[in-house]
Design a protein around this motif. Structure first.
Motif, PDB file in Angstrom:
ATOM      1  N   GLN B  67       0.846  -1.195   0.000  1.00 14.85           N
ATOM      2  CA  GLN B  67       0.000   0.000   0.000  1.00 14.85           C
ATOM      3  C   GLN B  67       0.879   1.241   0.000  1.00 14.85           C
ATOM      4  O   GLN B  67       2.043   1.186   0.396  1.00 14.85           O
ATOM      5  N   TYR B  83       6.775   9.485  -3.159  1.00 19.96           N
ATOM      6  CA  TYR B  83       5.761   8.547  -2.691  1.00 19.96           C
ATOM      7  C   TYR B  83       6.115   8.063  -1.302  1.00 19.96           C
ATOM      8  O   TYR B  83       7.230   8.249  -0.818  1.00 19.96           O
ATOM      9  N   TYR B 355       1.723   3.033  -7.057  1.00 22.36           N
ATOM     10  CA  TYR B 355       1.854   4.371  -6.477  1.00 22.36           C
ATOM     11  C   TYR B 355       3.296   4.872  -6.511  1.00 22.36           C
ATOM     12  O   TYR B 355       3.544   6.065  -6.446  1.00 22.36           O
ATOM     13  N   ILE B 358       5.686   6.925 -11.830  1.00 27.00           N
ATOM     14  CA  ILE B 358       5.052   8.062 -12.507  1.00 27.00           C
ATOM     15  C   ILE B 358       4.181   7.549 -13.670  1.00 27.00           C
ATOM     16  O   ILE B 358       4.614   6.678 -14.418  1.00 27.00           O
TER      17      ILE B 358
END
Lengths: 452, 482
Positions: B67, B83, B355, B358
């Motif tokens: 996650q 991130y 995530y 890019i």
């Protein structure tokens, strides 16, 4: 030039101690759930990567990753799980997930940790961690210099994919229920540049890069740019050649792929599944009689160096091919048990595999070849490890009278890896140190070239 | 559907992390401070599992949970990206600060973004595939498929079967106020066999999958179909002779050979390469790039397909984009950045591996529409050539346009008849002109079984391909027989 706030806490990742205690917690949880043995590895890293294109910043990326993977054994049944959340609760749930899986897997007498006698005892410092205090602003400056050097070489350099500067630092901790716990901290820095040339024959792209553990060992950024430009320019006007049998020299940066196919064919997983043309080849001639290949896992600062493998097994110098004869496979402890052999410390891969060079430079090697193809780029995946059949797209240069004549493209080269290895004529001394597979350019006689 | 999905994802992804609308507003306004034209946040939660059988037993399996959140700020052509794999407010704010450092600082605070819910398609259910079959039944399915494969022929020596599933929830929040979410199931199964005859070993492999649950493999006997297909291919390869070398007419079979389209033209039509002018197809809209028999589309809206998406990873609904129409180049594949910079509309092709990556323009399901000819008619028209029906991977140099793809099952064609099987060989061609040499297109358009994964700049995403049988008048075949 954009203003960029310095990234102050790029190092704010989990400490080595926190990673080690995560591993310890995972092993304790595994015992708590009734596992008879367990192993866990945790890693955390952070990095920066910037790209400049056409004289402007294009991207600034900040990386920060962590993960834990756990394997549990209930007797000879196995289960595995991984997580990117290293909270105590998530670690427990991950171990629980691995234990649940072990209820459904079949018993396998070869499963389990590596034998304790193979665990690394003294862990040598291989000088793999040389942090680079590089701000995003400095990285952009270097990328701009690199790309500018490439674009200044010749007006036929008309476009660019940009220059990238990157720096990464990470820590890996591996532990198992033999009581082994090892930590490796490592850095990797790099600069790359890709540009596009154009004339009335069309567009060509090529690139060059440098990579090292220590930023001081990186090739100068302007030199990277100039090499990228030179490699791109020399491809202009490439043509197809006719279909024929001819000798091929694989330039060092692509020659390492031949070593990677060898590793793939001689690794445990391919062998015990009978999925390799090198099944049963131990002790047999698999290369030309003067080929020597060694593994050197402890070379200071090298990109492929490691004090122990992914199972905590001590890595050591060894001879893999001697006088063309295969002296050892690439085995982890599972494959070793399947084959009735001992692990070679290759769980997770090879560590600085080097093929002995013959002392000629690349130009001298081309002289010896006299006529044939110098391959500088390959595309596609036409490699069948089961049979050794080999067929890939290639680009490079046609060589006559030992000299490069003109660039070549849209051709394939084909053969069989078994025959290619046995026919290997010579390795030049232009070793590409950016790879973990260390080789110079390799001359393979008599390959089939398909063109027009 | 979308409203429910958005609420559901917000509840399961953001609420446990203590990220509410105040925190999202704070994060977005931090990113929009000064000089940033566009920003987005991409929240993702994923659960994956894989089960693998070899030597008759499932010896290991693995589960993973991943996650995180990616924060991106764009200023002109510049992108800042950061991130975090910790879903907590401080990490979110820090990622936002790192990302917006791309832009010149200055300017304080912007008006809070007014969120609006995005439009979404409904191409698959919001199911968790991992629980669509009990763990013991996954093991049992793999074992039964293995036994079936062994029973098919005594020359079968090794059978490897794998089953993988993933469940992903994603949520996109954009500085233009768009809020969108998607729940994405994906399953995949694969069978590989090794056969042996008189010391010669060959392999065959087959598989499939889609955005659905594991029942997909039980329905229509698919799992056992993969086993039959893998064994058939391996036995064909036992008889294969060396492949020819040189330029010749090539007939490509329907379905998976559509990776030709993916490599030869698909990548070259991605918006980033065309905006930058690095593609061999740059500035060629409206020009002829294929014979009049060729119409090629990229379609992310096919129900349940591996390459399909309700929304892309920037919250844009996917669509059917015509790339080539009767041979004329009609369109590129766009994400929001490249669409804006080129003055085109986004096409729902902004995709990212996770995530931590890019977004870029990527394909979804890329295929050629059916033509008029019967496949047998096409083969009959070839005096001497190659009939290639199965392929491994492919690759392309988008600047020079040269592409390859590697046949894993092929036959010679002699006087209009399918002849002996030949060994796998790489086929090489030039993207901008290969389709101009397509002289016949079959009426048997097929999509692939759901096996494709596309790599670009180190990012992997699931894709689909498809095509009817087609004849290419001259393609270089990389065999060993001159």
């Amino acid at each position: 030039m954009v203003e960029v706030k310095e990234q102050t806490d790029r190092s704010r990742v989990l400490s080595d101690g926190e990673l080690a205690s995560t591993v310890q917690q995972a092993l304790e949880e595994a015992r708590h759930f009734g596992a008879t043995a367990a192993e866990a590895s945790a890693s955390a890293g952070a990095g920066l990567s910037v790209t400049a294109r056409l004289g402007e910043t294009e991207t600034i990326e900040h990386h920060r990753d962590k993960d834990l993977s756990v394997t549990v054994y209930f007797g000879d049944r196995t289960g595995s799980a991984t997580t990117s959340d290293l909270s105590r609760k998530a670690v427990r749930e991950t171990v629980r997930a691995a234990c649940t899986i072990a209820r459904y897997t079949a018993s396998d007498p070869c499963a389990g940790l590596a034998d304790p006698k193979h665990m690394a005892r003294d862990i040598p410092d291989l000088d793999l961690c040389r942090p680079w205090a590089l701000t995003a602003e400095q990285a952009i400056d270097l990328a701009l210099q690199c790309e500018d050097a490439a674009r200044s070489v010749d007006p036929r350099i008309v476009n660019s994919e940009g220059a990238t500067v990157s720096s990464h630092q990470g820590t890996d901790v591996y532990g198992n229920t033999h009581g082994f716990l090892g930590t490796v901290k490592a850095t990797r820095h790099g600069v790359s540049c890709a540009v596009i040339s154009q004339d009335d024959t069309g567009m060509q792209r090529d690139y060059w890069y440098t990579a090292a553990r220590d930023s001081k060992d990186l090739e100068d950024v302007a030199s990277i740019g100039r090499k990228a430009a030179a490699r791109t320019l020399r491809r202009l006007g490439a043509r197809k050649i006719r279909t024929q049998k001819a000798d091929v020299v694989f330039e060092a940066p692509v020659a390492s792929s031949l070593l990677s196919h060898f590793v793939n064919a001689a690794r445990g997983g391919s062998l015990y599944r009978n999925a390799s043309f090198l099944v049963g080849a131990l002790g047999r001639m698999v290369f030309a009689p003067d080929v020597e290949i060694v593994e050197r896992p402890h070379l200071a600062k090298c990109l492929g160096s490691a004090p122990f493998d992914d199972e905590g097994v001590a890595t050591r110098d060894r001879t893999v091919v001697s006088g063309g004869r295969l002296e050892g496979y690439f085995l982890d402890s599972y494959a070793a048990r399947k084959l009735g052999l001992e692990t070679t410390g290759n769980a997770g891969g090879v560590h600085n595999l080097a093929i002995r060079t013959g002392g000629s430079s690349l130009p001298e090697l081309l002289k010896k070849m006299d006529r044939g193809l110098l391959v500088t780029e390959m595309i596609g995946f036409g490699i069948n490890i089961v049979t050794g059949d080999y067929s890939r797209g290639a680009a490079g240069f046609w060589v006559e009278h030992g000299e490069i004549q003109y660039p070549v493209e849209e051709i394939t080269i084909a053969g069989n890896l078994g025959e290619m290895f046995r026919n290997l004529a010579e390795v030049a001394d232009d070793v590409d140190s950016r790879s973990t597979l260390l080789t110079g350019s390799i001359w393979i006689p008599g390959m089939m070239i398909a063109g027009s | 559907m979308q409203t429910e999905t958005l609420d559901q994802v917000r509840q399961s992804l953001l609420e446990p992390a203590g990220i509410g609308s105040n925190e999202l507003d704070r994060t977005m306004s931090r990113m929009l401070n000064g000089g940033v034209d566009y920003a987005d946040l991409y929240f993702q939660y994923g659960r994956h599992e894989s089960w693998a059988l070899e030597e008759g037993h499932v010896k290991n399996a693995t589960r993973s949970i991943e996650q995180g959140v990616g924060a991106r700020a764009i200023s002109g052509e510049k992108t800042g990206f950061a991130y975090s794999d910790d879903l907590v407010v401080p990490a979110l704010l820090e990622a936002a600060s790192s990302a917006r450092a791309i832009a010149r600082q200055g300017g304080e605070g912007t008006a809070p973004v007014v969120w609006r819910k995005g439009v979404s398609l409904a191409l698959y259910g919001d199911i968790d595939p991992l629980v669509t079959l009990a763990d013991e039944d996954k093991v049992s399915l793999l074992e039964r498929v293995e036994r079936a494969a062994r029973a098919m022929d005594s020359r079968v020596q090794q059978v490897m079967v794998s089953l993988a599933g993933s469940y992903e929830m994603v949520m996109v929040l954009r500085s233009d106020g768009l809020a969108a979410a998607d729940v994405r199931p994906l399953v995949r199964m694969n069978v590989t066999v090794i056969v042996e005859q008189e010391g010669r070993r060959e392999q065959g492999t087959a598989g499939g999958g889609g955005r659905t649950g594991y029942e997909f493999f039980v329905d229509q006997d698919r799992a056992f179909g993969y086993a039959r297909e893998a064994v058939r291919q391996a036995l064909v390869n036992l008889e294969a002779r060396p492949a020819p070398a040189g330029a010749m007419p090539v007939v490509l079979g329907p379905g998976w050979p559509g990776i030709l389209l993916h490599e030869a033209i698909g990548h070259g039509l991605e918006g980033d390469f065309n905006r930058k002018g690095t593609s061999a197809f740059a500035n060629r809209l409206g020009e002829r790039v294929a014979s009049e028999h060729c119409t090629v589309v990229d379609d992310g809206t096919l129900s349940g397909r591996r390459g399909s998406l309700n929304i892309d990873d920037e919250g844009t609904p996917t669509q059917r984009t015509v790339l080539i129409e009767n041979g004329i180049l009609r369109g590129y594949l766009h994400d929001t950045l490249n669409a804006r910079l080129m003055g085109h509309a986004p096409t729902g092709n902004g995709r990212r591996e996770s995530y931590a990556h890019i977004p870029m323009p990527r394909m979804t399901n890329t295929y050629m529409l059916a033509g008029a000819q019967h496949p047998e008619e096409i083969i009959r028209s070839v005096k001497r050539g190659l009939y290639a029906v199965n392929f491994g991977g492919g690759q392309v140099d988008i600047t020079s346009g040269k592409f390859v793809f590697s046949a894993s099952e092929a036959y010679t064609i002699e006087n209009g008849r399918i002849g002996a099987p030949v060994k796998g060989a790489t086929l090489i061609g030039n993207g901008p002109d290969v389709l101009t040499r397509v002289s016949m297109v079959g009426n048997d358009m097929q999509l692939d079984p759901g096996v494709g994964t596309c790599g670009k700049d180190g990012q992997s995403v699931p894709v689909g391909v498809g095509q009817p049988t087609m004849l290419i008048d001259g393609l270089t075949v990389g065999g060993t027989e001159g």
